[in-house]
Enzyme design. Structure first.
Site, PDB file in Angstrom:
ATOM      1  N   GLY A  71       0.824  -1.207   0.000  1.00 27.37           N
ATOM      2  CA  GLY A  71       0.000   0.000   0.000  1.00 27.37           C
ATOM      3  C   GLY A  71       0.860   1.259   0.000  1.00 27.37           C
ATOM      4  O   GLY A  71       0.536   2.251  -0.661  1.00 27.37           O
ATOM      5  N   ASN A 151      -6.968   4.042   9.998  1.00 26.96           N
ATOM      6  CA  ASN A 151      -6.462   2.779  10.537  1.00 26.96           C
ATOM      7  C   ASN A 151      -6.418   2.735  12.056  1.00 26.96           C
ATOM      8  O   ASN A 151      -6.226   1.668  12.628  1.00 26.96           O
ATOM      9  CB  ASN A 151      -5.066   2.480   9.963  1.00 26.96           C
ATOM     10  CG  ASN A 151      -4.140   3.664  10.032  1.00 26.96           C
ATOM     11  OD1 ASN A 151      -4.440   4.736   9.508  1.00 26.96           O
ATOM     12  ND2 ASN A 151      -3.018   3.499  10.674  1.00 26.96           N
ATOM     13  N   GLN A 181      -7.345   0.441   4.252  1.00 28.92           N
ATOM     14  CA  GLN A 181      -8.200  -0.138   5.309  1.00 28.92           C
ATOM     15  C   GLN A 181      -9.659  -0.233   4.890  1.00 28.92           C
ATOM     16  O   GLN A 181     -10.501  -0.697   5.669  1.00 28.92           O
ATOM     17  CB  GLN A 181      -8.092   0.678   6.604  1.00 28.92           C
ATOM     18  CG  GLN A 181      -6.723   0.640   7.260  1.00 28.92           C
ATOM     19  CD  GLN A 181      -6.387  -0.710   7.893  1.00 28.92           C
ATOM     20  OE1 GLN A 181      -7.214  -1.616   7.969  1.00 28.92           O
ATOM     21  NE2 GLN A 181      -5.146  -0.855   8.349  1.00 28.92           N
ATOM     22  N   GLY A 202      -2.433  -6.158  -0.005  1.00 29.17           N
ATOM     23  CA  GLY A 202      -2.813  -7.564   0.141  1.00 29.17           C
ATOM     24  C   GLY A 202      -2.872  -8.073   1.567  1.00 29.17           C
ATOM     25  O   GLY A 202      -3.759  -8.846   1.930  1.00 29.17           O
ATOM     26  N   CYS A 324       2.766   1.030  12.714  1.00 28.37           N
ATOM     27  CA  CYS A 324       3.872   1.714  12.053  1.00 28.37           C
ATOM     28  C   CYS A 324       4.453   2.824  12.919  1.00 28.37           C
ATOM     29  O   CYS A 324       5.405   3.481  12.521  1.00 28.37           O
ATOM     30  CB  CYS A 324       3.402   2.300  10.724  1.00 28.37           C
ATOM     31  SG  CYS A 324       2.701   1.050   9.658  1.00 28.37           S
TER      32      CYS A 324
HETATM   33  N1  PLP Z   1      -2.467   3.114   4.558  1.00 23.28           N
HETATM   34  C1  PLP Z   1      -3.110   2.677   5.633  1.00 23.28           C
HETATM   35  C2  PLP Z   1      -4.385   3.351   6.022  1.00 23.28           C
HETATM   36  C3  PLP Z   1      -2.630   1.594   6.373  1.00 23.28           C
HETATM   37  O1  PLP Z   1      -3.310   1.169   7.458  1.00 23.28           O
HETATM   38  C4  PLP Z   1      -1.426   0.997   5.969  1.00 23.28           C
HETATM   39  C5  PLP Z   1      -0.845  -0.108   6.769  1.00 23.28           C
HETATM   40  O2  PLP Z   1      -1.000  -0.158   7.984  1.00 23.28           O
HETATM   41  C6  PLP Z   1      -0.789   1.478   4.824  1.00 23.28           C
HETATM   42  C7  PLP Z   1      -1.330   2.533   4.137  1.00 23.28           C
HETATM   43  C8  PLP Z   1       0.472   0.856   4.320  1.00 23.28           C
HETATM   44  O3  PLP Z   1       0.207  -0.383   3.714  1.00 23.28           O
HETATM   45  P1  PLP Z   1       1.381  -1.431   3.502  1.00 23.28           P
HETATM   46  O4  PLP Z   1       1.676  -2.029   4.841  1.00 23.28           O
HETATM   47  O5  PLP Z   1       0.851  -2.421   2.528  1.00 23.28           O
HETATM   48  O6  PLP Z   1       2.541  -0.678   2.954  1.00 23.28           O
END
Ligand code: PLP
Length: 379
Positions: A71, A151, A181, A202, A324
């Site tokens: 993402g 999220n 999300q 994914g 994160c």
């Molecule tokens: N955007 C949102 C709202 C998310 O919750 C996340 C992951 O926690 C991401 C982007 C990033 O996705 P990815 O872990 O596939 O890079």
């Protein structure tokens, strides 16, 4: 640790059995989709079918869906190449203060390159109103980036209304939606939002990590993210991650056939919240969440990192905010202007349609015990 009690599905999800099987099959069929002989054409055919599966779930044409590694990559591609595409319009971006780091850090990087970014602030409930966005638009606005589901709170932002407001103001402003999300968590296919660009991932839907996709609406001519051998219609070169793509598509299929999944996730979330409120009178609900799978609560007077650690030692997995953040206080809850004790004690719970009442009961009693023992240690 007897068994894992997992309530952190917004961080990542267990890989579905069918996805694992599809990945094993794809690893076995090792042909390079770009090679010309029949064996490799099978791999190419598989990627084609997998793209059709994910595109259908999103509601778009397969030609509008480009596989990425995650993402975060989709967000970076959309925003960086989106402002570049619209450079004649100006260097102003509108986003929200509650976006994921994948969007916020990208915007901050662009600020360092001379772009101006307006960060819309949420109210105490974590909501952003369409009027706020409308008021922030300017003649030099090149791009708007707004997430679909937050999220950390589970709040759904009014993306469809915002797209309409932006396009009514100036149809040439690009609208990107971080839908990571929201994908497969809403009754309607996401193409109906009307955004020009949208990123999905994914591993949030029962697929493997290392795969995502960017929706690029037909006619939006983003420059390539990666140049090279010309895969993904020349927009993202690099040999296709056939196994991850197969796992992603299989997970999507498993979600799509499970038509009761949204109701089940919402029901177990509601059950858990009721039980928590009854067991922990000090607990406050920050957000019950619009999305079926996420909510946020707080135990004022406690430190969420400590609670998360104590629960983790008992095999109960929850989050003190986005995974994160790596221990930093949540920028989302801070932007909501929550009182300090609420910020300190904030917890995110996130659910699967397959979460059980028994697991919820274990979570509630673990949280109850942790709160009791931590209170004793503190006092
Ligand atoms: N955007 C949102 C709202 C998310 O919750 C996340 C992951 O926690 C991401 C982007 C990033 O996705 P990815 O872990 O596939 O890079």
């Amino acid at each position: 640790m007897d068994r894992l009690i997992y309530f952190d599905y917004a961080a990542t999800t267990p890989v579905k059995r069918s996805a694992i099987q599809a990945m094993v099959d794809a690893l076995g069929q090792f042909g390079n989709p770009s090679s010309r002989y029949a064996y490799a054409r099978q791999a190419a055919q598989r990627v084609k079918e997998d793209r059709e599966t994910v595109a259908k779930a999103f509601g778009c044409a397969p030609a509008e869906l480009f596989f990425t590694s995650c993402g975060t990559e989709g967000d970076n591609w959309a925003i960086r190449r989106g402002v570049e595409l619209n450079h004649r319009k100006g260097r102003h971006i509108v986003t929200t203060a509650i976006e994921h780091a994948a969007v916020l850090e990208t915007c901050k990087d662009l600020e360092r390159q001379g772009y101006e970014v307006t960060y819309l602030k949420p109210d105490r409930a974590g909501r952003i109103a369409v009027e706020q966005l409308a008021a922030a638009l300017r003649p030099d606005t090149a791009l708007v980036s707004m997430m679909l589901v937050n999220n950390e709170t589970g709040v759904a932002l009014p993306v469809a209304e915002c797209v309409r407001a932006v396009k009514a103001y100036d149809a040439s402003i690009l609208f990107h939606c971080d839908a990571v999300q929201g994908f497969l968590k809403t009754p309607d296919p996401l193409v109906k939002l009307g955004a020009d660009l949208a990123a999905i991932s994914g591993h949030k839907v029962g697929g493997p990590k290392g795969i995502g996709a960017l929706y690029i609406k037909k006619g939006v001519r983003l420059r390539p993210l990666l140049t090279g051998g010309g895969q993904e219609e020349g927009l993202r070169s690099g040999t296709e991650a056939t196994a991850q793509i197969a796992g992603f598509a299989a997970a999507v299929r498993a979600n799509v056939v499970d038509s009761g999944r949204l109701e089940r996730a919402a029901a177990i979330k509601e059950y858990t919240l009721e039980k928590l409120k009854a067991a922990l009178p000090k607990l406050e609900v920050i957000s019950a969440g619009d999305a079926p799978h996420i909510c946020a609560v707080t135990l004022p007077g406690y430190k969420s990192e400590v609670i998360v650690r104590v629960l983790g030692d008992r095999g109960v997995c929850i989050s003190s905010g986005s995974a994160c953040h790596k221990g930093r206080p949540s920028h989302v809850f801070a932007a909501m202007n929550l009182p300090k004790p609420w910020l300190d004690g904030a917890l995110r719970l996130s659910f699967s349609p397959d979460s059980t009442r028994e697991e919820a009961d274990t979570l509630v009693s673990a949280l109850h015990d942790a709160a009791g023992s931590l209170f004793t240690t503190l006092s």
